[in-house]
Design an enzyme around this catalytic site. Structure first.
Site, PDB file in Angstrom:
ATOM      1  N   ASP A   1       0.840  -1.199   0.000  1.00  9.24           N
ATOM      2  CA  ASP A   1       0.000   0.000   0.000  1.00  9.24           C
ATOM      3  C   ASP A   1       0.872   1.244   0.000  1.00  9.24           C
ATOM      4  OD1 ASP A   1      -2.011  -1.800   0.550  1.00  9.24           O
ATOM      5  OD2 ASP A   1      -2.018  -1.352   2.704  1.00  9.24           O
TER       6      ASP A   1
HETATM    7  N1  URA Z   1      -1.107  -5.907   3.933  1.00 10.40           N
HETATM    8  C1  URA Z   1      -1.561  -4.642   3.965  1.00 10.40           C
HETATM    9  O1  URA Z   1      -2.561  -4.348   4.584  1.00 10.40           O
HETATM   10  N2  URA Z   1      -0.855  -3.717   3.302  1.00 10.40           N
HETATM   11  C2  URA Z   1       0.273  -3.978   2.604  1.00 10.40           C
HETATM   12  O2  URA Z   1       0.863  -3.077   2.030  1.00 10.40           O
HETATM   13  C3  URA Z   1       0.717  -5.308   2.583  1.00 10.40           C
HETATM   14  C4  URA Z   1       0.014  -6.265   3.248  1.00 10.40           C
END
Ligand code: URA
Length: 231
Positions: A105
């Site tokens: 993310d």
């Molecule tokens: N899980 C999440 O919530 N975000 C990420 O970036 C990776 C795994």
């Protein structure tokens, strides 16, 4: 593999195919040390020099990146600044395109792999292959030790998902700090798992992917890995 010169240069991001033809006509490209003006000539990438220099990773790229916060893994301009902006311009023009192995993310930092090898992306992201990824999370509320069994149980159902989360190992490192090992990668999985357990992830960092760790790699930097890193 023998490849057409103009196509080779264009696919490696040097220039457009028509520019490649001009470069070749201008004598900037050699095969085994001999300049050719035949842009349709075929050659092994290892035999080709452009302006006297070997080609840039002609057989493929695999990079380990220390992803900073604030960048997305999507190529879609509308989604904001992306991780590919960290790379040299030429690599951003390659075909096949350099893409992330799974996604982190915008608000997650840590270890991200980038590659132009689609087969590798598939192999490393398929839940079938169970590549472990370790995330360190800080939480808004104190961790309830019962969450360890909840995540390990293999029955935790996230909203909108057909299948429950496969068993995941949670290590509680402090009242509000934990490390979670996942072998799959559902959308926003770590944040959604903690949310399902009544907590909220405040910060998230991936520190390990398979057997790889970031080591001393500074935030925002990358380093090439051998294509055979994953066998
Ligand atoms: N899980 C999440 O919530 N975000 C990420 O970036 C990776 C795994």
């Amino acid at each position: 593999m023998m490849r057409r010169l103009d196509q080779l240069l264009a696919n490696l991001g040097y220039c457009s195919r028509s520019e490649a033809r001009e470069w070749i006509r201008a004598g900037r490209v050699t095969i085994r040390g001999v300049a050719t003006d035949d842009f349709g000539a075929k050659a092994q990438a290892a035999d080709v020099l452009v302006d006297g220099a070997p080609l840039d990773y002609p057989d493929g790229l695999l990079l380990i990146v220390h992803k900073p916060l604030g960048l997305v893994c999507s190529h879609e301009e509308r989604e904001g600044p992306n991780v590919y902006s960290l790379l040299p311009e030429r690599w951003r023009r390659r075909n096949p395109v350099v893409t992330s192995v799974g996604r982190l993310d915008k608000d997650t930092s840590g270890l991200l792999l980038l590659t132009d090898q689609s087969e590798l992306v598939h192999r490393l992201t398929s839940p079938k292959h169970k590549v472990p990824k370790i995330y360190r999370a800080t939480l808004e509320r104190d961790l309830d030790p019962a969450i360890v069994a909840l995540f390990a149980g293999g029955t935790l159902q996230l909203e909108g998902e057909k299948l429950p989360c496969v068993p995941a190992e949670l290590k509680i490192l402090g009242p509000r700090v934990a490390e979670l090992t996942l072998t799959e990668g559902k959308y926003h999985q770590v944040r959604r798992m903690f949310a399902a357990a009544g907590n909220t992830v405040l910060t998230l960092h991936r520190r390990r992917f398979g057997h790889l760790e970031l080591g001393e790699l500074p935030v925002g930097q990358w380093r090439e890995l051998p294509l055979v890193t994953f066998g």
